[in-house]
Design a protein around this motif. Sequence first.
Motif, PDB file in Angstrom:
ATOM      1  N   VAL A   5       0.848  -1.184   0.000  1.00 19.33           N
ATOM      2  CA  VAL A   5       0.000   0.000   0.000  1.00 19.33           C
ATOM      3  C   VAL A   5       0.884   1.234   0.000  1.00 19.33           C
ATOM      4  O   VAL A   5       1.699   1.426   0.911  1.00 19.33           O
ATOM      5  CB  VAL A   5      -0.944   0.024   1.219  1.00 19.33           C
ATOM      6  CG1 VAL A   5      -1.767   1.305   1.220  1.00 19.33           C
ATOM      7  CG2 VAL A   5      -1.854  -1.201   1.199  1.00 19.33           C
ATOM      8  N   GLU A   6       0.709   2.055  -1.012  1.00 21.81           N
ATOM      9  CA  GLU A   6       1.526   3.258  -1.169  1.00 21.81           C
ATOM     10  C   GLU A   6       0.769   4.491  -0.698  1.00 21.81           C
ATOM     11  O   GLU A   6      -0.459   4.538  -0.756  1.00 21.81           O
ATOM     12  CB  GLU A   6       1.897   3.426  -2.638  1.00 21.81           C
ATOM     13  CG  GLU A   6       2.671   2.261  -3.201  1.00 21.81           C
ATOM     14  CD  GLU A   6       2.660   2.265  -4.710  1.00 21.81           C
ATOM     15  OE1 GLU A   6       3.077   1.273  -5.294  1.00 21.81           O
ATOM     16  OE2 GLU A   6       2.218   3.269  -5.284  1.00 21.81           O
ATOM     17  N   SER A   7       1.528   5.477  -0.301  1.00 23.92           N
ATOM     18  CA  SER A   7       0.959   6.763   0.065  1.00 23.92           C
ATOM     19  C   SER A   7       2.031   7.830  -0.092  1.00 23.92           C
ATOM     20  O   SER A   7       3.209   7.520  -0.283  1.00 23.92           O
ATOM     21  CB  SER A   7       0.448   6.736   1.508  1.00 23.92           C
ATOM     22  OG  SER A   7       1.498   6.478   2.411  1.00 23.92           O
ATOM     23  N   GLY A   8       1.607   9.089  -0.036  1.00 29.06           N
ATOM     24  CA  GLY A   8       2.558  10.181  -0.033  1.00 29.06           C
ATOM     25  C   GLY A   8       2.640  10.971  -1.323  1.00 29.06           C
ATOM     26  O   GLY A   8       3.354  11.971  -1.388  1.00 29.06           O
ATOM     27  N   GLY A   9       1.943  10.550  -2.350  1.00 26.81           N
ATOM     28  CA  GLY A   9       1.972  11.322  -3.588  1.00 26.81           C
ATOM     29  C   GLY A   9       1.230  12.632  -3.435  1.00 26.81           C
ATOM     30  O   GLY A   9       0.581  12.901  -2.429  1.00 26.81           O
ATOM     31  N   GLY A  10       1.340  13.478  -4.456  1.00 28.14           N
ATOM     32  CA  GLY A  10       0.653  14.756  -4.412  1.00 28.14           C
ATOM     33  C   GLY A  10       1.182  15.691  -5.472  1.00 28.14           C
ATOM     34  O   GLY A  10       1.877  15.280  -6.399  1.00 28.14           O
ATOM     35  N   SER A  11       0.836  16.959  -5.316  1.00 30.10           N
ATOM     36  CA  SER A  11       1.251  17.993  -6.265  1.00 30.10           C
ATOM     37  C   SER A  11       2.170  18.982  -5.575  1.00 30.10           C
ATOM     38  O   SER A  11       1.839  19.474  -4.488  1.00 30.10           O
ATOM     39  CB  SER A  11       0.026  18.724  -6.819  1.00 30.10           C
ATOM     40  OG  SER A  11      -0.804  17.845  -7.544  1.00 30.10           O
ATOM     41  N   VAL A  12       3.299  19.267  -6.198  1.00 28.69           N
ATOM     42  CA  VAL A  12       4.256  20.228  -5.651  1.00 28.69           C
ATOM     43  C   VAL A  12       4.806  21.077  -6.781  1.00 28.69           C
ATOM     44  O   VAL A  12       4.707  20.717  -7.961  1.00 28.69           O
ATOM     45  CB  VAL A  12       5.426  19.539  -4.913  1.00 28.69           C
ATOM     46  CG1 VAL A  12       4.934  18.784  -3.706  1.00 28.69           C
ATOM     47  CG2 VAL A  12       6.197  18.632  -5.858  1.00 28.69           C
ATOM     48  N   GLN A  13       5.415  22.180  -6.415  1.00 29.40           N
ATOM     49  CA  GLN A  13       6.103  23.009  -7.396  1.00 29.40           C
ATOM     50  C   GLN A  13       7.531  22.506  -7.567  1.00 29.40           C
ATOM     51  O   GLN A  13       8.081  21.840  -6.683  1.00 29.40           O
ATOM     52  CB  GLN A  13       6.104  24.462  -6.944  1.00 29.40           C
ATOM     53  CG  GLN A  13       4.721  25.109  -6.990  1.00 29.40           C
ATOM     54  CD  GLN A  13       4.776  26.607  -6.766  1.00 29.40           C
ATOM     55  OE1 GLN A  13       5.656  27.086  -6.045  1.00 29.40           O
ATOM     56  NE2 GLN A  13       3.869  27.337  -7.371  1.00 29.40           N
ATOM     57  N   ALA A  14       8.109  22.840  -8.698  1.00 30.17           N
ATOM     58  CA  ALA A  14       9.492  22.467  -8.959  1.00 30.17           C
ATOM     59  C   ALA A  14      10.386  22.942  -7.821  1.00 30.17           C
ATOM     60  O   ALA A  14      10.222  24.057  -7.311  1.00 30.17           O
ATOM     61  CB  ALA A  14       9.957  23.070 -10.280  1.00 30.17           C
ATOM     62  N   GLY A  15      11.304  22.073  -7.417  1.00 27.14           N
ATOM     63  CA  GLY A  15      12.175  22.373  -6.294  1.00 27.14           C
ATOM     64  C   GLY A  15      11.673  21.834  -4.971  1.00 27.14           C
ATOM     65  O   GLY A  15      12.412  21.832  -3.981  1.00 27.14           O
ATOM     66  N   GLY A  16      10.425  21.403  -4.946  1.00 30.85           N
ATOM     67  CA  GLY A  16       9.841  20.887  -3.715  1.00 30.85           C
ATOM     68  C   GLY A  16      10.216  19.447  -3.440  1.00 30.85           C
ATOM     69  O   GLY A  16      10.972  18.823  -4.191  1.00 30.85           O
ATOM     70  N   SER A  17       9.656  18.922  -2.350  1.00 30.40           N
ATOM     71  CA  SER A  17       9.970  17.563  -1.912  1.00 30.40           C
ATOM     72  C   SER A  17       8.698  16.792  -1.596  1.00 30.40           C
ATOM     73  O   SER A  17       7.672  17.382  -1.210  1.00 30.40           O
ATOM     74  CB  SER A  17      10.844  17.601  -0.648  1.00 30.40           C
ATOM     75  OG  SER A  17      12.076  18.230  -0.892  1.00 30.40           O
ATOM     76  N   LEU A  18       8.794  15.490  -1.763  1.00 34.77           N
ATOM     77  CA  LEU A  18       7.747  14.568  -1.345  1.00 34.77           C
ATOM     78  C   LEU A  18       8.411  13.305  -0.818  1.00 34.77           C
ATOM     79  O   LEU A  18       9.510  12.954  -1.252  1.00 34.77           O
ATOM     80  CB  LEU A  18       6.820  14.192  -2.506  1.00 34.77           C
ATOM     81  CG  LEU A  18       5.806  15.229  -2.994  1.00 34.77           C
ATOM     82  CD1 LEU A  18       5.133  14.731  -4.273  1.00 34.77           C
ATOM     83  CD2 LEU A  18       4.762  15.520  -1.936  1.00 34.77           C
ATOM     84  N   ARG A  19       7.728  12.609   0.081  1.00 31.76           N
ATOM     85  CA  ARG A  19       8.199  11.300   0.522  1.00 31.76           C
ATOM     86  C   ARG A  19       7.100  10.278   0.291  1.00 31.76           C
ATOM     87  O   ARG A  19       6.000  10.403   0.847  1.00 31.76           O
ATOM     88  CB  ARG A  19       8.602  11.310   1.999  1.00 31.76           C
ATOM     89  CG  ARG A  19       9.275   9.996   2.412  1.00 31.76           C
ATOM     90  CD  ARG A  19       9.742   9.985   3.834  1.00 31.76           C
ATOM     91  NE  ARG A  19       8.659   9.791   4.781  1.00 31.76           N
ATOM     92  CZ  ARG A  19       8.823   9.347   6.022  1.00 31.76           C
ATOM     93  NH1 ARG A  19      10.035   9.048   6.464  1.00 31.76           N
ATOM     94  NH2 ARG A  19       7.783   9.214   6.816  1.00 31.76           N
ATOM     95  N   LEU A  20       7.418   9.296  -0.511  1.00 31.43           N
ATOM     96  CA  LEU A  20       6.485   8.205  -0.768  1.00 31.43           C
ATOM     97  C   LEU A  20       6.743   7.079   0.223  1.00 31.43           C
ATOM     98  O   LEU A  20       7.894   6.795   0.563  1.00 31.43           O
ATOM     99  CB  LEU A  20       6.644   7.683  -2.193  1.00 31.43           C
ATOM    100  CG  LEU A  20       6.522   8.713  -3.319  1.00 31.43           C
ATOM    101  CD1 LEU A  20       6.632   8.023  -4.666  1.00 31.43           C
ATOM    102  CD2 LEU A  20       5.239   9.500  -3.211  1.00 31.43           C
ATOM    103  N   SER A  21       5.652   6.447   0.661  1.00 30.61           N
ATOM    104  CA  SER A  21       5.750   5.306   1.564  1.00 30.61           C
ATOM    105  C   SER A  21       5.107   4.088   0.919  1.00 30.61           C
ATOM    106  O   SER A  21       4.149   4.215   0.143  1.00 30.61           O
ATOM    107  CB  SER A  21       5.033   5.605   2.886  1.00 30.61           C
ATOM    108  OG  SER A  21       5.590   6.724   3.534  1.00 30.61           O
ATOM    109  N   CYS A  22       5.640   2.925   1.249  1.00 29.77           N
ATOM    110  CA  CYS A  22       5.102   1.670   0.737  1.00 29.77           C
ATOM    111  C   CYS A  22       5.119   0.674   1.892  1.00 29.77           C
ATOM    112  O   CYS A  22       6.188   0.198   2.282  1.00 29.77           O
ATOM    113  CB  CYS A  22       5.948   1.171  -0.419  1.00 29.77           C
ATOM    114  SG  CYS A  22       5.522  -0.488  -1.011  1.00 29.77           S
ATOM    115  N   THR A  23       3.950   0.383   2.439  1.00 35.27           N
ATOM    116  CA  THR A  23       3.852  -0.525   3.571  1.00 35.27           C
ATOM    117  C   THR A  23       3.485  -1.922   3.087  1.00 35.27           C
ATOM    118  O   THR A  23       2.512  -2.091   2.343  1.00 35.27           O
ATOM    119  CB  THR A  23       2.810  -0.031   4.585  1.00 35.27           C
ATOM    120  OG1 THR A  23       3.200   1.262   5.047  1.00 35.27           O
ATOM    121  CG2 THR A  23       2.720  -0.973   5.774  1.00 35.27           C
TER     122      THR A  23
END
Length: 113
Positions: A5-23
């Motif tokens: 099960v994945e989570s953590g996606g989304g919309s960001v501007q260039a230069g930003g950060s996201l962390r995806l998780s996979c349980t």
Amino acid sequence: QVQLVESGGGSVQAGGSLRLSCTVSGDTIRNYRMGWYRQAPGEDRQFVAGINQAGTYYTDPVKGRFTVSTDTSTNTAYLQMNNLKPEDTAVYYCTAGGMIDYWGQGTQVTVSS
């Protein structure tokens, strides 16, 4: 039955950060090579990053910006994505590789310029 099960996606501007998780459920994450792939519209699914007992691996476009890791206490794999670029926009999939390969459902990452 193994499920991812994945989570953590989304919309960001260039230069930003996201962390995806996979349980992972149904088995211990220690039994698998964990990997992340992505698929942009109209393109084939491509390898992004992987981790196993020997180390970590990255495709060249994400080296120095993405970090893959696992937490065996929570049975979770992570993909930390920094300095995101519009070309990183895709659906990101987690995979657990072993005797059988398992895939997550995918999570959308959208990076705007």
